[in-house]
Design an enzyme around this catalytic site. Structure first.
Site, PDB file in Angstrom:
ATOM      1  N   CYS A  75       0.813  -1.228   0.000  1.00 16.53           N
ATOM      2  CA  CYS A  75       0.000   0.000   0.000  1.00 16.53           C
ATOM      3  C   CYS A  75       0.842   1.272   0.000  1.00 16.53           C
ATOM      4  O   CYS A  75       0.311   2.366  -0.159  1.00 16.53           O
ATOM      5  CB  CYS A  75      -0.975  -0.012   1.173  1.00 16.53           C
ATOM      6  SG  CYS A  75      -2.178  -1.345   1.005  1.00 16.53           S
ATOM      7  N   HIS A 118      -3.191   7.060   2.291  1.00 13.45           N
ATOM      8  CA  HIS A 118      -3.628   5.779   1.738  1.00 13.45           C
ATOM      9  C   HIS A 118      -5.008   5.442   2.308  1.00 13.45           C
ATOM     10  O   HIS A 118      -5.270   5.661   3.487  1.00 13.45           O
ATOM     11  CB  HIS A 118      -2.610   4.705   2.117  1.00 13.45           C
ATOM     12  CG  HIS A 118      -3.087   3.323   1.857  1.00 13.45           C
ATOM     13  ND1 HIS A 118      -3.522   2.910   0.612  1.00 13.45           N
ATOM     14  CD2 HIS A 118      -3.237   2.248   2.680  1.00 13.45           C
ATOM     15  CE1 HIS A 118      -3.894   1.646   0.688  1.00 13.45           C
ATOM     16  NE2 HIS A 118      -3.737   1.226   1.927  1.00 13.45           N
ATOM     17  N   ASN A 172     -10.047  -0.235  -0.790  1.00  9.51           N
ATOM     18  CA  ASN A 172      -8.593  -0.133  -0.725  1.00  9.51           C
ATOM     19  C   ASN A 172      -8.012  -0.707  -2.018  1.00  9.51           C
ATOM     20  O   ASN A 172      -8.017  -1.914  -2.216  1.00  9.51           O
ATOM     21  CB  ASN A 172      -8.088  -0.912   0.503  1.00  9.51           C
ATOM     22  CG  ASN A 172      -6.582  -0.885   0.632  1.00  9.51           C
ATOM     23  OD1 ASN A 172      -5.880  -0.405  -0.253  1.00  9.51           O
ATOM     24  ND2 ASN A 172      -6.078  -1.405   1.731  1.00  9.51           N
TER      25      ASN A 172
HETATM   26  O1  UT7 Z   1      -3.552  -1.204   3.496  1.00  9.63           O
HETATM   27  C1  UT7 Z   1      -3.441  -2.107   4.523  1.00  9.63           C
HETATM   28  C2  UT7 Z   1      -4.532  -3.100   4.328  1.00  9.63           C
HETATM   29  N1  UT7 Z   1      -5.261  -3.512   5.445  1.00  9.63           N
HETATM   30  C3  UT7 Z   1      -5.752  -2.737   6.429  1.00  9.63           C
HETATM   31  O2  UT7 Z   1      -5.507  -1.588   6.549  1.00  9.63           O
HETATM   32  C4  UT7 Z   1      -6.672  -3.426   7.402  1.00  9.63           C
HETATM   33  C5  UT7 Z   1      -6.671  -2.786   8.745  1.00  9.63           C
HETATM   34  N2  UT7 Z   1      -7.666  -3.389   9.552  1.00  9.63           N
HETATM   35  C6  UT7 Z   1      -8.988  -3.111   9.400  1.00  9.63           C
HETATM   36  O3  UT7 Z   1      -9.351  -2.307   8.576  1.00  9.63           O
HETATM   37  C7  UT7 Z   1      -9.953  -3.753  10.346  1.00  9.63           C
HETATM   38  O4  UT7 Z   1      -9.249  -4.441  11.342  1.00  9.63           O
HETATM   39  C8  UT7 Z   1     -10.923  -4.712   9.633  1.00  9.63           C
HETATM   40  C9  UT7 Z   1     -11.867  -3.929   8.749  1.00  9.63           C
HETATM   41  C10 UT7 Z   1     -10.174  -5.739   8.808  1.00  9.63           C
HETATM   42  C11 UT7 Z   1     -11.754  -5.453  10.663  1.00  9.63           C
HETATM   43  O5  UT7 Z   1     -12.459  -4.513  11.449  1.00  9.63           O
HETATM   44  P1  UT7 Z   1     -12.428  -4.607  13.027  1.00  9.63           P
HETATM   45  O6  UT7 Z   1     -13.304  -3.560  13.516  1.00  9.63           O
HETATM   46  O7  UT7 Z   1     -11.001  -4.617  13.466  1.00  9.63           O
HETATM   47  O8  UT7 Z   1     -13.112  -5.997  13.286  1.00  9.63           O
HETATM   48  P2  UT7 Z   1     -12.527  -7.263  14.041  1.00  9.63           P
HETATM   49  O9  UT7 Z   1     -11.551  -7.966  13.165  1.00  9.63           O
HETATM   50  O10 UT7 Z   1     -12.106  -6.877  15.422  1.00  9.63           O
HETATM   51  O11 UT7 Z   1     -13.827  -8.116  14.142  1.00  9.63           O
HETATM   52  C12 UT7 Z   1     -14.939  -7.710  14.931  1.00  9.63           C
HETATM   53  C13 UT7 Z   1     -16.087  -8.656  14.651  1.00  9.63           C
HETATM   54  C14 UT7 Z   1     -15.669 -10.118  14.695  1.00  9.63           C
HETATM   55  O12 UT7 Z   1     -16.751 -10.843  15.233  1.00  9.63           O
HETATM   56  P3  UT7 Z   1     -16.729 -11.307  16.767  1.00  9.63           P
HETATM   57  O13 UT7 Z   1     -15.507 -12.160  16.895  1.00  9.63           O
HETATM   58  O14 UT7 Z   1     -16.663 -10.048  17.558  1.00  9.63           O
HETATM   59  O15 UT7 Z   1     -18.010 -12.061  16.881  1.00  9.63           O
HETATM   60  C15 UT7 Z   1     -15.502 -10.472  13.242  1.00  9.63           C
HETATM   61  O16 UT7 Z   1     -15.697 -11.838  13.001  1.00  9.63           O
HETATM   62  O17 UT7 Z   1     -16.564  -8.410  13.320  1.00  9.63           O
HETATM   63  C16 UT7 Z   1     -16.590  -9.633  12.607  1.00  9.63           C
HETATM   64  N3  UT7 Z   1     -16.346  -9.357  11.201  1.00  9.63           N
HETATM   65  C17 UT7 Z   1     -17.333  -9.078  10.364  1.00  9.63           C
HETATM   66  N4  UT7 Z   1     -18.672  -9.002  10.540  1.00  9.63           N
HETATM   67  C18 UT7 Z   1     -19.420  -8.695   9.469  1.00  9.63           C
HETATM   68  C19 UT7 Z   1     -15.172  -9.292  10.525  1.00  9.63           C
HETATM   69  N5  UT7 Z   1     -15.404  -8.985   9.252  1.00  9.63           N
HETATM   70  C20 UT7 Z   1     -16.732  -8.856   9.121  1.00  9.63           C
HETATM   71  C21 UT7 Z   1     -17.569  -8.535   8.050  1.00  9.63           C
HETATM   72  N6  UT7 Z   1     -18.904  -8.468   8.260  1.00  9.63           N
HETATM   73  N7  UT7 Z   1     -17.110  -8.290   6.806  1.00  9.63           N
END
Ligand code: UT7
Length: 345
Positions: A129, A270, A300
């Site tokens: 990125c 980014h 992204n």
């Molecule tokens: O350029 C670099 C590329 N990558 C990034 O920058 C990614 C950086 N990270 C992020 O943007 C975030 O961490 C994510 C968008 C990937 C995830 O968001 P989050 O708020 O950190 O969610 P989490 O991973 O802590 O998950 C929270 C909950 C989980 O459920 P439980 O365990 O609390 O029941 C996940 O399973 O949200 C769930 N979850 C979803 N639910 C609905 C994860 N993805 C999804 C989804 N839809 N797409």
């Protein structure tokens, strides 16, 4: 400008033979749109969750048969035309990409041929990125030192080819796109690239990677069965690092140029997650009107996010000649970049 004592390896205060400007910018996005409601039908997710946690509403996805070099070439042609040049004027091109058409030849070679830039040499650059900020900095050197006149810096990715559309944690974030800039000797030295800072923290490599397909784990039935040819991500680890580093590197580049966040006209980070951009901007004290966020329409796009955001800002009249612009990126690696410039047109 900083003094020698505050320099670190990777700090790139331009030791100027001559200053360099961005002379033009063009983008390319595939026409097909994948909305959050489309994704609701593919994985267990909701429009509400995606919008709230990432800021993405829709992303553009390349049709089968369309590759990174196709988008990159379209953006490059646009940038060359806007700069009132012809492809034969281009002496160098660098393509920041994580999704090259193939291992080799490089996407830069494919683009060079597609656009007919017969005089240009070039290569691909792997910084995930941070592909665009790294490409900008690399291309800058060749013009600043006086060895090249007109060069292209491109950020381009077709992320949809390496995304697992059964993994809801990653498939909601990414999209496809490309952006290109022509860089030239500055017409007005004040309206040019001022400074850049880059870092790598290789200890974070495990947090965001595509495990298979390289020399460590070449393609096999097992790697395919284990879905190792897709993006694997520790979202929380990347998120925390990205917020902290985006604000830290932005503050550093401003401080060493005796500038304050209030001096910045436009902050173009980014676009990985709306909350990352907002978090970093808040830490810098930048108000919404100085922060470009267009992740809602593109997701992204890895190497392409910054040119896509600059293009939106230009189209909306938010980016004008003379503006102080701060670009910042954090990507897999981890790679980190910030570029400070005064917009030239
Ligand atoms: O350029 C670099 C590329 N990558 C990034 O920058 C990614 C950086 N990270 C992020 O943007 C975030 O961490 C994510 C968008 C990937 C995830 O968001 P989050 O708020 O950190 O969610 P989490 O991973 O802590 O998950 C929270 C909950 C989980 O459920 P439980 O365990 O609390 O029941 C996940 O399973 O949200 C769930 N979850 C979803 N639910 C609905 C994860 N993805 C999804 C989804 N839809 N797409």
């Amino acid at each position: 400008m900083n003094d020698a004592a505050s320099s670190r390896p990777g700090d790139g205060r331009v030791r100027v033979v001559r200053r360099v400007q961005i002379s033009s910018l063009a983008i390319s996005v595939p026409p097909r749109v994948l909305t959050n409601s489309d994704l609701e039908a593919m994985v267990d997710t909701s429009d509400e969750w995606i919008l709230k946690r990432t800021g993405v509403r829709e992303r553009h996805i390349a049709d089968a048969g369309v590759a990174t070099s196709d988008l990159a070439a379209e953006a490059a042609r646009g940038a060359i035309a806007q700069a009132h040049l012809t492809p034969s004027d281009i002496e160098f091109l660098v393509v920041g990409t994580t999704t090259p058409d193939m291992f080799f030849p490089s996407t830069a070679c494919l683009v060079q041929d597609k656009i007919g830039a017969g005089a240009a040499w070039g290569f691909d650059l792997g910084a995930a990125c941070s592909g665009f900020t790294y490409a900008l900095t690399t291309a800058l050197q060749l013009v600043a030192t006086g060895t090249h006149e007109q060069v292209l810096a491109i950020g381009a990715d077709v992320m949809s080819r390496i995304i697992d559309y059964e993994d809801r944690a990653t498939c909601v974030i990414f999209g496809d796109g490309a952006g290109a800039v022509v860089m030239s000797p500055a017409v007005d030295p004040e309206l040019s690239i001022i400074d850049f800072v880059h870092e790598v923290d290789g200890s974070g490599g495990h947090a965001l990677r595509m495990p298979a397909g390289g020399s460590r784990l070449p393609a096999s039935h097992e790697t395919i069965d284990q879905r190792l040819h897709y993006v694997h991500q520790d979202g929380a680890a990347v998120f925390k690092f990205a917020v902290r580093k985006t604000s830290e590197i932005s503050r550093r580049i401003l401080e060493r140029n005796q500038l304050q966040p209030t001096d910045v006209d436009l902050f173009v980070s980014h676009q990985a997650n709306r909350r990352i951009i907002k978090g970093a901007a808040d830490q810098l004290g930048l108000p919404d009107e100085k922060v470009v966020i267009n992740i809602d329409r593109y997701g992204n796009t890895t190497g392409a996010t910054i040119p896509l955001a600059l293009a939106d800002a230009l189209a909306a009249g938010r980016l004008k000649k003379g503006n102080l612009v701060l670009l910042a990126s954090v990507g897999a690696g981890f790679t980190v970049g910030a570029v400070l410039l005064r917009w030239a047109y």
